[in-house]
Design an enzyme around this catalytic site. Structure first.
Site, PDB file in Angstrom:
ATOM      1  N   HIS A 473       7.856 -57.311  31.883  1.00 41.88           N
ATOM      2  CA  HIS A 473       8.059 -58.519  32.674  1.00 41.88           C
ATOM      3  C   HIS A 473       6.749 -59.287  32.855  1.00 41.88           C
ATOM      4  O   HIS A 473       6.442 -59.728  33.965  1.00 41.88           O
ATOM      5  CB  HIS A 473       8.612 -58.159  34.072  1.00 41.88           C
ATOM      6  CG  HIS A 473       9.928 -57.439  34.047  1.00 41.88           C
ATOM      7  ND1 HIS A 473      10.418 -56.742  35.133  1.00 41.88           N
ATOM      8  CD2 HIS A 473      10.863 -57.324  33.077  1.00 41.88           C
ATOM      9  CE1 HIS A 473      11.597 -56.226  34.827  1.00 41.88           C
ATOM     10  NE2 HIS A 473      11.892 -56.553  33.585  1.00 41.88           N
TER      11      HIS A 473
HETATM   12  C1  FAD Z   1      12.610 -54.618  25.733  1.00 40.78           C
HETATM   13  C2  FAD Z   1      12.776 -55.539  26.906  1.00 40.78           C
HETATM   14  C3  FAD Z   1      13.663 -55.199  27.919  1.00 40.78           C
HETATM   15  C4  FAD Z   1      13.828 -56.064  29.012  1.00 40.78           C
HETATM   16  N1  FAD Z   1      14.813 -55.796  29.926  1.00 40.78           N
HETATM   17  C5  FAD Z   1      15.117 -56.719  30.857  1.00 40.78           C
HETATM   18  C6  FAD Z   1      16.263 -56.571  31.683  1.00 40.78           C
HETATM   19  O1  FAD Z   1      17.040 -55.621  31.564  1.00 40.78           O
HETATM   20  N2  FAD Z   1      16.515 -57.535  32.604  1.00 40.78           N
HETATM   21  C7  FAD Z   1      15.696 -58.610  32.756  1.00 40.78           C
HETATM   22  O2  FAD Z   1      15.964 -59.427  33.643  1.00 40.78           O
HETATM   23  N3  FAD Z   1      14.601 -58.780  31.992  1.00 40.78           N
HETATM   24  C8  FAD Z   1      14.321 -57.880  31.021  1.00 40.78           C
HETATM   25  N4  FAD Z   1      13.264 -58.100  30.176  1.00 40.78           N
HETATM   26  C9  FAD Z   1      12.410 -59.278  30.405  1.00 40.78           C
HETATM   27  C10 FAD Z   1      13.045 -60.610  30.021  1.00 40.78           C
HETATM   28  O3  FAD Z   1      13.979 -60.475  28.980  1.00 40.78           O
HETATM   29  C11 FAD Z   1      11.937 -61.587  29.624  1.00 40.78           C
HETATM   30  O4  FAD Z   1      10.984 -61.626  30.637  1.00 40.78           O
HETATM   31  C12 FAD Z   1      12.445 -62.995  29.382  1.00 40.78           C
HETATM   32  O5  FAD Z   1      13.431 -62.960  28.383  1.00 40.78           O
HETATM   33  C13 FAD Z   1      11.298 -63.918  28.984  1.00 40.78           C
HETATM   34  O6  FAD Z   1      11.798 -65.216  28.786  1.00 40.78           O
HETATM   35  P1  FAD Z   1      10.869 -66.381  28.216  1.00 40.78           P
HETATM   36  O7  FAD Z   1      11.744 -67.554  28.050  1.00 40.78           O
HETATM   37  O8  FAD Z   1       9.655 -66.504  29.059  1.00 40.78           O
HETATM   38  O9  FAD Z   1      10.352 -65.851  26.796  1.00 40.78           O
HETATM   39  P2  FAD Z   1      11.142 -65.230  25.577  1.00 40.78           P
HETATM   40  O10 FAD Z   1      12.566 -64.985  25.918  1.00 40.78           O
HETATM   41  O11 FAD Z   1      10.353 -64.074  25.099  1.00 40.78           O
HETATM   42  O12 FAD Z   1      11.159 -66.396  24.499  1.00 40.78           O
HETATM   43  C14 FAD Z   1      10.060 -66.863  23.793  1.00 40.78           C
HETATM   44  C15 FAD Z   1      10.562 -67.347  22.428  1.00 40.78           C
HETATM   45  O13 FAD Z   1       9.599 -68.185  21.842  1.00 40.78           O
HETATM   46  C16 FAD Z   1       9.437 -67.834  20.485  1.00 40.78           C
HETATM   47  N5  FAD Z   1       8.090 -68.227  20.093  1.00 40.78           N
HETATM   48  C17 FAD Z   1       6.940 -67.748  20.575  1.00 40.78           C
HETATM   49  N6  FAD Z   1       5.887 -68.363  20.005  1.00 40.78           N
HETATM   50  C18 FAD Z   1       6.397 -69.271  19.149  1.00 40.78           C
HETATM   51  C19 FAD Z   1       5.808 -70.210  18.275  1.00 40.78           C
HETATM   52  N7  FAD Z   1       4.479 -70.363  18.177  1.00 40.78           N
HETATM   53  N8  FAD Z   1       6.625 -70.989  17.512  1.00 40.78           N
HETATM   54  C20 FAD Z   1       7.984 -70.873  17.610  1.00 40.78           C
HETATM   55  N9  FAD Z   1       8.579 -69.969  18.427  1.00 40.78           N
HETATM   56  C21 FAD Z   1       7.800 -69.190  19.200  1.00 40.78           C
HETATM   57  C22 FAD Z   1       9.662 -66.339  20.480  1.00 40.78           C
HETATM   58  O14 FAD Z   1       9.942 -65.850  19.192  1.00 40.78           O
HETATM   59  C23 FAD Z   1      10.806 -66.202  21.454  1.00 40.78           C
HETATM   60  O15 FAD Z   1      12.043 -66.355  20.823  1.00 40.78           O
HETATM   61  C24 FAD Z   1      13.046 -57.252  29.097  1.00 40.78           C
HETATM   62  C25 FAD Z   1      12.145 -57.585  28.092  1.00 40.78           C
HETATM   63  C26 FAD Z   1      12.009 -56.753  26.988  1.00 40.78           C
HETATM   64  C27 FAD Z   1      11.055 -57.146  25.895  1.00 40.78           C
END
Ligand code: FAD
Length: 537
Positions: A473
């Site tokens: 997280h």
């Molecule tokens: C294994 C795991 C288990 C988890 N379990 C839970 C859970 O059970 N419940 C919960 O609430 N949270 C959980 N989390 C945490 C939660 O899923 C994440 O904190 C959340 O999804 C993050 O959202 P975000 O939009 O910040 O980033 P992300 O969802 O990580 O999205 C970022 C996206 O941007 C893309 N990207 C990055 N850089 C570039 C670039 N330069 N060009 C183009 N694309 C790019 C990436 O490929 C990705 O698709 C878990 C996380 C993981 C990894």
């Protein structure tokens, strides 16, 4: 290639942003995603997150620098690299955080982010299995389910144990109070993972004004002066550029959004200059304020059958697969974090400060943090875990070079404050108390880890440093705040000192909310898109 909006990253927040911005049909939206499509078996089947955990095709698979608080251990950081981002590889637990978390965000200088502001956003995006109420919404794209009818029978022993310790059963851990033990809610619908992509992006992808480019990694934001005007990206080895007439929105997550800002000349000037990157806007806070939730497990051998007995033998796997294929039910249709809760580590705590996980399954033979969900231990076993809600340790990350394909150096600085160590010790002691209750002691054959010999504070702390791990997280590296010296974006998520550039993802969180953070990320995507659309009116 001209668009009104370019969204970088199709994760939890980015899927919602792209969907909302393209909704009225008036704006041309380009969504760039570094990873592939999410139409994959192990992404859509809930238990598949045990498989995607180490799959480089859909996972950035970061590793931290050696962590001093862990005795220089390196921690593994999976991050989703596909449509849906980390919501396509996560454990699907749905927790919105405590009202006070968001009131604190507001008090830190971020008007519009208090609980009274964000609760309506949560209600709007939800389709909650509990029905419409003051607390929950229905009819939104994000179905939130509860699987009490399918939970493993051992969860009941965990609930009774909580009750014996004065921590009562809480039917709704997303209700008025998080306190208590209960069944977790999941982002799962009809036996399939409901990632942000499946909930928000799949329906939007039918629109002609939304273009989604997969395997397209943004490598630089192009500025004219301090105005973001275009994004350079590499797709299947080819270098391309797209122009954004209105705005560029970074949704790459806590690692990649600050990385892309630094690569593009927005960050700490000495770092950028040392790597030969021209400084567009000096922003010292880019990459700072990194915070994350840690977890610490106690592993038990059980006297009663657990999920291990169902999933370890080959015939058990076959039975579970057949049940899933026929009915979309059973262990393959669920997260293994079936139950948990929140409690106060001491009477001085005004609100819960520790989270509990109960998993009716163990994988003691695999290294900490590894999710061998379909290869559990060959004996009956289960896990109890404690996770501090609001750690005080702060780390940072920074690029190592001007190469966009080189992973940044991640310094999480876990367990660097006495209070974080003390909180995990409190958590460990509470796990022991739970295990000693009538309800749980009746089903425990043996504490395997840390083991009965580990009793003193020193021994427990040393085990905590040796075995704690990230629950993935990370937040805060493009922190939202008023002061450009200590924050990266303002309360409207605009990057301080630049024009037409926003960040909308977990990196803007000024403080990590209590509990799992996918729901807050999705909420942030929805609220961030609202802010953009309001300004167009
Ligand atoms: C294994 C795991 C288990 C988890 N379990 C839970 C859970 O059970 N419940 C919960 O609430 N949270 C959980 N989390 C945490 C939660 O899923 C994440 O904190 C959340 O999804 C993050 O959202 P975000 O939009 O910040 O980033 P992300 O969802 O990580 O999205 C970022 C996206 O941007 C893309 N990207 C990055 N850089 C570039 C670039 N330069 N060009 C183009 N694309 C790019 C990436 O490929 C990705 O698709 C878990 C996380 C993981 C990894």
């Amino acid at each position: 290639m001209d668009y009104d909006f370019i969204v970088v990253g199709a994760g939890s927040a980015g899927s919602v942003v792209a969907s909302r911005l393209s909704e009225n049909g008036r704006h041309r939206v380009l969504l760039l995603e570094a990873g592939p499509s999410d139409r994959r078996l192990w992404v859509q089947i809930p238990i598949g997150y045990g498989k995607t955990f180490y799959d480089p095709r859909v996972n950035w698979m970061y590793r931290t620098e050696p962590v001093p608080g862990f005795g220089d251990r390196i921690n593994y950081w999976p991050r989703g690299k596909l449509l849906g981002g980390s919501s396509s590889i996560n454990a699907m637990v749905y927790i919105r955080g405590q009202a006070a978390d968001f009131d604190e965000w507001e008090a830190l200088g971020n008007p519009g982010w208090g609980w009274r502001d964000v609760l309506p956003v949560y209600r709007r995006i939800e389709d909650h299995t509990f029905g419409a109420s003051e607390e929950h919404g229905v009819g939104g794209p994000l179905h939130v389910s509860e699987a009490s009818d399918q939970a493993h029978p051992l969860c009941q022993a965990f609930f009774r144990a909580g009750d014996e310790l004065g921590l009562p059963f809480n039917r709704d851990l997303n209700g008025k109070s998080q306190e208590g033990v209960g069944h977790y809610h999941f982002t799962i619908r009809n036996g399939f993972r409901l990632s942000a992509a499946r909930a928000f992006l799949w329906p939007a992808m039918r629109r002609s004004n939304l273009r989604v480019e997969t395997l397209a990694q943004a490598t630089r934001i192009v500025f004219e002066g301090n105005r973001a005007v275009a994004v350079e990206y590499v797709q299947r080895g080819e270098r391309k550029q797209a122009r954004a007439g209105r705005e560029t929105i970074l949704c790459g997550g806590t690692v990649n959004s600050p990385q892309l800002l630094q690569l593009s000349g927005v960050g700490p000037a000495p770092l950028l200059k040392s790597l030969g990157i021209e400084v567009v806007c000096e922003r010292t806070a880019v990459g700072q304020n990194l915070q994350d939730h840690l977890c610490y497990d106690h592993v038990y051998r059980a006297r009663q059958p657990t999920l291990n007995d169902e999933l370890y033998p080959w015939w058990g796997k076959v039975a579970a697969a057949l049940r899933y294929i026929a009915f979309r039910r059973g262990p393959l249709s669920l997260s293994v974090n079936q139950a948990g809760g929140f409690f106060r580590g001491g009477p001085e705590q005004p609100r819960p400060n520790l989270q509990l996980y109960f998993s009716p399954l163990s994988y003691e033979r695999t290294p900490p943090g590894v999710r061998a969900l379909t290869k559990p231990d060959p004996f009956s076993g289960f896990l109890l875990s404690a996770s501090p809600c609001r750690p005080t340790s702060r780390g940072y990350l920074q690029i190592r070079s001007a190469d966009a394909f080189e992973a940044p150096a991640i310094h999480p600085n876990y367990l660097s404050t006495n209070s974080d160590v003390a909180e995990l010790l409190t958590g460990a002691r509470f796990l022991r108390q739970l295990a000693a209750t009538r309800a749980l002691s009746a089903v425990i054959a043996e504490e395997m880890k840390p083991g009965p010999a580990t009793t003193s504070d020193e021994a427990l702390i040393s085990d905590i440093r040796a075995r704690s791990y990230s629950v993935f997280h990370p937040v805060g590296t493009c922190r939202m705040g008023r002061d450009p010296a200590t924050s990266v974006v303002d309360a409207r998520l605009r990057v301080h000192g630049t024009d037409r550039l926003r960040v909308i993802d977990a990196s803007i969180f000024p403080a990590v909310p209590s509990g799992n953070i996918n729901a807050p990320c999705i909420m942030t995507g929805a609220k961030g898109a609202d802010l953009i659309l309001q300004e167009l009116c």
